[in-house]
Design a protein around this motif. Structure first.
Motif, short mmCIF file in Angstrom:
data_model
loop_
_atom_site.label_atom_id
_atom_site.label_comp_id
_atom_site.label_asym_id
_atom_site.label_seq_id
_atom_site.Cartn_x
_atom_site.Cartn_y
_atom_site.Cartn_z
N PRO A 15 0.81 -1.22 0.00
CA PRO A 15 0.00 0.00 0.00
C PRO A 15 0.83 1.27 0.00
CG PRO A 15 -0.56 -1.42 1.86
CD PRO A 15 0.57 -2.07 1.13
N THR A 113 -4.68 5.86 -3.52
CA THR A 113 -5.52 5.40 -2.42
C THR A 113 -6.86 6.11 -2.52
OG1 THR A 113 -3.59 5.06 -1.00
CG2 THR A 113 -5.75 5.16 0.08
N VAL A 131 -6.37 0.57 -2.28
CA VAL A 131 -5.12 1.02 -2.88
C VAL A 131 -4.93 0.28 -4.20
CG1 VAL A 131 -2.61 1.21 -2.62
CG2 VAL A 131 -4.10 1.43 -0.61
#
Length: 181
Positions: A15, A113, A131
């Motif tokens: 992420p 994101t 994400v």
């Protein structure tokens, strides 16, 4: 387990929080709202909505956001989902109207994101994040966001919503109501 510590996940698919970032985080990028009705196929044996509907509503909002920005054809086939997290707060029933609010929370070097909220009558039913990583079309490896695309996504502006037709019955009105004339 924290996804950043998961050794089964390659570094390039971690992420945005795990990614070295040369760009400052943009906390309130583009956003859109897509309105849908909980369809019969969105429910499970309990009669409540199935959690999988959240993903369909999220993808519909993401696709519309990218389409309205004029960048869907350039990037949609290059975005891979690498992390999703959702919290479910309230039950939804068949025929409930839901508003899916999607906002660009952060554009990092190679990832984006999104923040998600699904509401019903201004009550938050789902909140979460997703994400995605942008891939190079030739190498299928993560690639930095081009500046032009980054600017489209980071601009703090809401795009026009997509709402249901007003021809449907209003809340509390039986959908099988027939005219007596």
């Amino acid at each position: 387990m924290d996804v950043q510590e998961d050794v089964t996940q390659p570094d390039e698919y971690r992420p945005a929080t795990a990614e070295a970032d040369d760009h400052p985080a943009q906390q309130s990028g583009r956003s859109i709202m897509v309105q849908r009705r909980v369809e019969w196929s969105d429910t499970d044996a309990s009669g409540h909505w199935h959690h999988g509907a959240t993903l369909r509503w999220l993808e519909a909002a993401e696709c519309l956001l990218l389409e309205r920005l004029g960048v869907r054809h350039a990037i949609y086939h290059r975005l891979v989902r690498v992390h999703q997290e959702f919290d479910y707060h309230h039950v939804l029933q068949h025929m409930d109207v839901v508003d899916t609010h999607l906002q660009v929370e952060r554009v990092s070097t190679t990832s984006i994101t999104y923040r998600l909220r699904v509401t019903n009558q201004d009550r938050c039913c789902v909140s979460g994040r997703m994400v995605c990583v942008l891939l190079d079309p030739d190498t299928q490896k993560p690639t930095p966001w081009p500046d032009e695309l980054r600017h489209h996504l980071e601009a703090p502006a809401a795009l026009p919503p997509e709402t249901l037709s007003s021809n449907w019955p209003q809340t509390g009105e039986p959908s099988n109501k027939r005219s007596t004339n």
